[in-house]
Scaffold this motif. Structure first.
Motif, PDB file in Angstrom:
ATOM      1  N   GLY A  17      -2.692 -67.874  28.824  1.00 22.83           N
ATOM      2  CA  GLY A  17      -1.519 -67.976  29.667  1.00 22.83           C
ATOM      3  C   GLY A  17      -0.662 -69.188  29.324  1.00 22.83           C
ATOM      4  N   VAL A  18      -1.308 -70.333  29.105  1.00 18.95           N
ATOM      5  CA  VAL A  18      -0.565 -71.547  28.746  1.00 18.95           C
ATOM      6  C   VAL A  18       0.181 -71.349  27.430  1.00 18.95           C
ATOM      7  N   LEU A  19      -0.497 -70.786  26.435  1.00 13.36           N
ATOM      8  CA  LEU A  19       0.128 -70.610  25.127  1.00 13.36           C
ATOM      9  C   LEU A  19       1.240 -69.567  25.161  1.00 13.36           C
ATOM     10  N   MET A  20       1.063 -68.507  25.941  1.00 14.34           N
ATOM     11  CA  MET A  20       2.139 -67.513  26.053  1.00 14.34           C
ATOM     12  C   MET A  20       3.369 -68.124  26.704  1.00 14.34           C
ATOM     13  N   TYR A  21       3.174 -68.962  27.693  1.00 20.33           N
ATOM     14  CA  TYR A  21       4.332 -69.596  28.332  1.00 20.33           C
ATOM     15  C   TYR A  21       4.930 -70.692  27.466  1.00 20.33           C
ATOM     16  N   THR A  22       4.124 -71.312  26.608  1.00 18.81           N
ATOM     17  CA  THR A  22       4.669 -72.255  25.632  1.00 18.81           C
ATOM     18  C   THR A  22       5.577 -71.523  24.648  1.00 18.81           C
ATOM     19  N   TRP A  23       5.120 -70.338  24.216  1.00 21.42           N
ATOM     20  CA  TRP A  23       5.963 -69.492  23.357  1.00 21.42           C
ATOM     21  C   TRP A  23       7.269 -69.130  24.065  1.00 21.42           C
ATOM     22  N   LEU A  24       7.181 -68.731  25.329  1.00 21.56           N
ATOM     23  CA  LEU A  24       8.373 -68.323  26.067  1.00 21.56           C
ATOM     24  C   LEU A  24       9.343 -69.501  26.228  1.00 21.56           C
ATOM     25  N   GLN A  25       8.812 -70.677  26.530  1.00 17.92           N
ATOM     26  CA  GLN A  25       9.665 -71.854  26.695  1.00 17.92           C
ATOM     27  C   GLN A  25      10.424 -72.142  25.409  1.00 17.92           C
ATOM     28  N   ASN A  26       9.722 -72.066  24.286  1.00 22.27           N
ATOM     29  CA  ASN A  26      10.389 -72.312  23.000  1.00 22.27           C
ATOM     30  C   ASN A  26      11.426 -71.228  22.704  1.00 22.27           C
ATOM     31  N   LYS A  27      11.126 -70.001  23.048  1.00 25.19           N
ATOM     32  CA  LYS A  27      12.079 -68.920  22.816  1.00 25.19           C
ATOM     33  C   LYS A  27      13.351 -69.129  23.611  1.00 25.19           C
ATOM     34  N   GLU A  28      13.209 -69.551  24.862  1.00 24.82           N
ATOM     35  CA  GLU A  28      14.383 -69.738  25.716  1.00 24.82           C
ATOM     36  C   GLU A  28      15.206 -70.954  25.319  1.00 24.82           C
ATOM     37  N   GLN A  29      14.597 -71.898  24.617  1.00 22.22           N
ATOM     38  CA  GLN A  29      15.311 -73.087  24.186  1.00 22.22           C
ATOM     39  C   GLN A  29      16.026 -72.908  22.855  1.00 22.22           C
ATOM     40  N   GLN A  30      15.715 -71.820  22.188  1.00 17.33           N
ATOM     41  CA  GLN A  30      16.351 -71.597  20.878  1.00 17.33           C
ATOM     42  C   GLN A  30      17.784 -71.101  21.021  1.00 17.33           C
TER      43      GLN A  30
END
Length: 269
Positions: free
Chosen positions: A256-269
């Motif tokens: 869960g932590v890693l999936m949300y880390t991926w999502l955070q990076n995606k939204e910041q791109q």
């Protein structure tokens, strides 16, 4: 309106067959699984799943369950009215809501899943705990992952505990199953995804710098970690720092932590 006579006995054939669906071998034999609870059934209908049978107890059902019973029938289910005693035999939850239904088993082929250069596919390697799998499917749905891929032998996604743990997301997150783990990862690599595996002791903290493109995030078995046959296909490793005295993280928490880390990076791109 119910399409069959009121069922008052737990030994009725329909009830006996429905109760057997708590076991994987009977789910596989019959090709269906049992779902209980208003919220999960509502999500199943919203996702367009086609019900087979709906077992309905008017004496236990509130307005929401009564509405769902009508919607299940309208969607094609045979509506079967049962007594509270029979519902208690079918429902696994202590507080039965008066409605359970059966649905056909389903899965997708990887080639049917639309992937882009920004997609996330969650790959779970031979997981054994149904609660962990349910929680991971729920989180994958929350971050809009393109698919959840199960490397067999894996806990059944249609186990009642998995279905409940997914909170209905099992009907939304595309499920892919494969007995060929290396072949699955190679297929994902060929389709442009970077294979990032989680590990407690190696790799980059938080997966920093690894999330800028399409990712296949691989989580290992609860006890053994990632299987040796998958390791040669891993492009990079992500580690979550442990600064306290805990030996490791639960796989559903780490995923869960890693999936949300991926999502955070995606939204910041």
């Amino acid at each position: 309106m119910p399409e069959t006579p009121l069922i008052t006995s737990r030994r009725n054939h329909r009830i006996v067959e429905a109760r057997k669906l708590s076991e994987r071998k009977h789910r596989q034999r019959s090709g269906c699984f049992l779902v209980e609870g208003v919220k999960l059934l509502e999500m199943a209908l919203q996702a367009g799943a086609t019900p087979i049978e709906a077992f309905y107890c008017p004496k236990q059902a509130g307005p929401a369950a009564a509405r769902i019973a009508q919607e299940l029938q309208a969607a094609g289910a045979v509506l079967v009215e049962i007594t509270p005693q029979v519902m208690d035999a079918l429902a696994e939850r202590e507080a039965a809501e008066g409605i359970v239904a059966t649905f056909a088993l389903f899965e997708r082929q990887l080639d049917e899943v639309g992937l882009s250069d920004a997609s996330l596919v969650l790959v779970v390697d031979r997981l054994q705990d149904p609660g962990n799998l349910g929680a991971l499917i729920r989180t994958a749905d929350a971050v809009d992952a393109a698919a959840v891929a199960l490397v067999e032998p894996c806990v059944d996604p249609f186990d009642p505990k998995t279905v409940r743990g997914s909170m209905g997301s099992i009907f939304h997150a595309p499920l892919v199953r494969s007995a060929d783990g290396p072949g699955l990862l190679q297929n994902l690599k060929d389709r442009g995804l970077r294979v990032v595996a989680a590990d407690a002791h190696r790799g980059v903290d938080w997966g920093a710098g690894l999330w800028q493109e399409g990712i296949a995030l691989v989580l290992g078995n609860e006890a053994r970690g990632l299987s040796p046959d998958l390791e040669p296909l891993v492009d990079a490793w992500a580690r979550l720092p442990i600064v306290g005295r805990a030996e490791s993280l639960n796989v559903a928490v780490a995923g869960g932590v890693l999936m949300y880390t991926w999502l955070q990076n995606k939204e910041q791109q």
